[in-house]
Design an enzyme around this catalytic site. Structure first.
Site, PDB file in Angstrom:
ATOM      1  N   HIS A   1     -11.843  75.741 -28.381  1.00 57.85           N
ATOM      2  CA  HIS A   1     -12.406  74.513 -28.942  1.00 57.85           C
ATOM      3  C   HIS A   1     -11.397  73.971 -29.952  1.00 57.85           C
ATOM      4  O   HIS A   1     -10.316  74.538 -30.140  1.00 57.85           O
ATOM      5  CB  HIS A   1     -13.760  74.833 -29.583  1.00 57.85           C
ATOM      6  CG  HIS A   1     -14.552  73.620 -29.953  1.00 57.85           C
ATOM      7  ND1 HIS A   1     -14.719  72.539 -29.107  1.00 57.85           N
ATOM      8  CD2 HIS A   1     -15.239  73.311 -31.086  1.00 57.85           C
ATOM      9  CE1 HIS A   1     -15.463  71.631 -29.709  1.00 57.85           C
ATOM     10  NE2 HIS A   1     -15.790  72.068 -30.909  1.00 57.85           N
TER      11      HIS A   1
ATOM     12  N   HIS B   1     -26.460  71.650 -25.980  1.00 52.87           N
ATOM     13  CA  HIS B   1     -25.442  70.835 -26.660  1.00 52.87           C
ATOM     14  C   HIS B   1     -25.168  69.574 -25.829  1.00 52.87           C
ATOM     15  O   HIS B   1     -24.036  69.232 -25.516  1.00 52.87           O
ATOM     16  CB  HIS B   1     -24.158  71.653 -26.858  1.00 52.87           C
ATOM     17  CG  HIS B   1     -23.267  71.127 -27.946  1.00 52.87           C
ATOM     18  ND1 HIS B   1     -22.253  70.235 -27.710  1.00 52.87           N
ATOM     19  CD2 HIS B   1     -23.243  71.360 -29.278  1.00 52.87           C
ATOM     20  CE1 HIS B   1     -21.621  69.960 -28.832  1.00 52.87           C
ATOM     21  NE2 HIS B   1     -22.205  70.633 -29.809  1.00 52.87           N
TER      22      HIS B   1
ATOM     23  N   HIS C   1     -18.241  73.630 -37.286  1.00 47.49           N
ATOM     24  CA  HIS C   1     -18.518  72.198 -37.229  1.00 47.49           C
ATOM     25  C   HIS C   1     -19.909  71.925 -37.808  1.00 47.49           C
ATOM     26  O   HIS C   1     -20.823  72.762 -37.685  1.00 47.49           O
ATOM     27  CB  HIS C   1     -18.429  71.668 -35.797  1.00 47.49           C
ATOM     28  CG  HIS C   1     -17.018  71.340 -35.383  1.00 47.49           C
ATOM     29  ND1 HIS C   1     -16.587  71.359 -34.078  1.00 47.49           N
ATOM     30  CD2 HIS C   1     -15.929  70.975 -36.131  1.00 47.49           C
ATOM     31  CE1 HIS C   1     -15.300  71.009 -34.033  1.00 47.49           C
ATOM     32  NE2 HIS C   1     -14.884  70.784 -35.253  1.00 47.49           N
TER      33      HIS C   1
ATOM     34  N   HIS D   1     -19.339  78.472 -34.772  1.00 51.06           N
ATOM     35  CA  HIS D   1     -18.168  77.827 -35.362  1.00 51.06           C
ATOM     36  C   HIS D   1     -18.622  76.925 -36.506  1.00 51.06           C
ATOM     37  O   HIS D   1     -19.827  76.733 -36.722  1.00 51.06           O
ATOM     38  CB  HIS D   1     -17.357  77.053 -34.318  1.00 51.06           C
ATOM     39  CG  HIS D   1     -18.072  75.898 -33.690  1.00 51.06           C
ATOM     40  ND1 HIS D   1     -19.184  76.033 -32.893  1.00 51.06           N
ATOM     41  CD2 HIS D   1     -17.810  74.559 -33.742  1.00 51.06           C
ATOM     42  CE1 HIS D   1     -19.572  74.837 -32.470  1.00 51.06           C
ATOM     43  NE2 HIS D   1     -18.767  73.935 -32.976  1.00 51.06           N
TER      44      HIS D   1
ATOM     45  N   ASP E   1     -22.520  70.191 -37.118  1.00 50.99           N
ATOM     46  CA  ASP E   1     -23.766  70.219 -36.344  1.00 50.99           C
ATOM     47  C   ASP E   1     -24.205  71.646 -36.021  1.00 50.99           C
ATOM     48  O   ASP E   1     -25.248  71.838 -35.383  1.00 50.99           O
ATOM     49  CB  ASP E   1     -23.624  69.399 -35.055  1.00 50.99           C
ATOM     50  CG  ASP E   1     -22.466  69.853 -34.168  1.00 50.99           C
ATOM     51  OD1 ASP E   1     -21.394  70.147 -34.702  1.00 50.99           O
ATOM     52  OD2 ASP E   1     -22.646  69.875 -32.928  1.00 50.99           O
ATOM     53  N   HIS E   2     -23.444  72.626 -36.497  1.00 54.05           N
ATOM     54  CA  HIS E   2     -23.819  74.033 -36.290  1.00 54.05           C
ATOM     55  C   HIS E   2     -24.059  74.779 -37.600  1.00 54.05           C
ATOM     56  O   HIS E   2     -24.569  75.898 -37.575  1.00 54.05           O
ATOM     57  CB  HIS E   2     -22.732  74.750 -35.492  1.00 54.05           C
ATOM     58  CG  HIS E   2     -22.578  74.231 -34.099  1.00 54.05           C
ATOM     59  ND1 HIS E   2     -23.052  74.885 -32.991  1.00 54.05           N
ATOM     60  CD2 HIS E   2     -22.015  73.076 -33.633  1.00 54.05           C
ATOM     61  CE1 HIS E   2     -22.796  74.178 -31.897  1.00 54.05           C
ATOM     62  NE2 HIS E   2     -22.154  73.076 -32.263  1.00 54.05           N
TER      63      HIS E   2
ATOM     64  N   ASP F   1     -19.246  76.032 -28.955  1.00 48.67           N
ATOM     65  CA  ASP F   1     -18.609  74.909 -28.263  1.00 48.67           C
ATOM     66  C   ASP F   1     -17.302  75.389 -27.627  1.00 48.67           C
ATOM     67  O   ASP F   1     -16.508  76.099 -28.250  1.00 48.67           O
ATOM     68  CB  ASP F   1     -18.316  73.778 -29.242  1.00 48.67           C
ATOM     69  CG  ASP F   1     -19.587  73.078 -29.708  1.00 48.67           C
ATOM     70  OD1 ASP F   1     -20.687  73.533 -29.338  1.00 48.67           O
ATOM     71  OD2 ASP F   1     -19.467  72.087 -30.442  1.00 48.67           O
TER      72      ASP F   1
END
Length: 308
Positions: free
Chosen positions: A141, A270, A65, A63, A67-68, A212
């Site tokens: 999510h 995570h 976001h 996805h 942090d990915h 996530d």
């Protein structure tokens, strides 16, 4: 086949954990690595690992976001600087192509290899070749999040060389024909049936890596019968309300998914930065109270994926 964890933290990096990235080591199977997610600092984590960026064939994003994905522009550019010339395919949700192309264009980066970006529109079959199948499912999510199911196809059984040698059959082209299941006639007139000299097929392995997600039926469906399930466990079970508010999972949510899916092994990643190394035993105990074969991943930790 081996899973290697480059980053196992949630949201933002901590001293113990960088943000998310996982490598699937397929050197023995196809001579390459596949990466899953690419949080900020992933290329630095790779430098501290045995993973070779130039031998990365596919990169799957769960996805969008930060942090990915915030490590993507640097990693893609560095792959070119390191002499990476083989094609790379990048998979992920809608919007990934725009993010990558704008980042590279604004920074005037030039890649020395072919980059193909596949935005996933539908669930189901994503990729298939002679050795592997990759399937996807949508998770639940705050934004679109995808889970990946990697299935190794069954392999032919091993040729029983010792049995043939004991019968006085010398190695050579005959061995190849027998391994293919064919019948051959020896010079002395004996007829050998390949099926009599090949062991049972080697069962392919199944690995499921989720983005996530809170607990959802899509995750359970994708993880059916997996040898290893990699599931986020951002919070301990006493933070269930917080997990639901942010559409994340707790340790027991992850374990519940693994148990209901019949997954052999659960690996939790995570992990929120609120949990330090000393807290890992608590997280592990919570998960194992539901699914015994559960583990908490750490940066630079790996697990070999054994055949059942």
């Amino acid at each position: 086949m081996e899973l290697y964890f480059l980053g196992t933290g949630a949201g933002m990096p901590s001293r113990q954990r960088n943000v998310t990235s996982i490598a699937l080591n397929l050197l023995s199977e196809r001579g390459v690595y596949w990466l899953f997610d690419c949080g900020e600092g992933t290329q630095q984590q790779i430098l501290r690992s045995h993973v070779k960026l130039g031998r990365t064939e596919k990169l799957f994003i769960t996805h969008l976001h930060g942090d990915h994905i915030y490590g993507l522009p640097g990693l893609l550019t560095s792959r070119a600087y390191l002499g990476g010339e083989t094609p790379l395919t990048l998979y992920g949700p809608k919007g990934l192509k725009s993010f990558v192309e704008h980042s590279l264009a604004i920074s005037q980066a030039h890649l020395s290899y072919s980059l193909k970006i596949v935005e996933i529109e539908n669930e189901g079959l994503l990729f298939e070749d002679a050795g592997f199948i990759v399937e996807t499912s949508r998770l639940e999510h705050r934004i679109e999040s995808i889970g990946y199911r990697i299935v190794e196809k069954d392999q032919p059984g091993k040729l029983q060389h010792e049995k043939l040698a004991a019968m006085g059959v010398a190695s050579g082209p005959i061995y190849g024909q027998l391994k293919q299941g064919k019948s051959v006639v020896l010079e002395d007139g004996r007829i050998l049936n390949g099926a009599d000299f090949v062991g049972p097929p080697l069962k392919g392995r199944k690995v499921v890596i989720l983005g996530d997600t809170k607990y959802c039926r899509g995750a359970v469906h994708l993880a059916r019968g997996a040898d290893i399930l990699v599931h986020e466990a951002t919070f301990a079970k006493d933070r269930q309300e917080l997990a639901e508010a942010y559409a994340h999972a707790t340790t027991t949510d992850a374990a519940r998914t693994a148990k209901e899916a019949g997954a052999a092994v659960l690996i939790m990643t995570h992990i929120s930065s609120r949990y330090q190394i000393d807290d890992e035993e608590q997280l592990l105990e919570e998960a194992r109270s539901v699914h015994l074969q559960s583990y908490v991943a750490k940066d630079f930790w790996s697990m070999e994926i054994e055949r059942a």
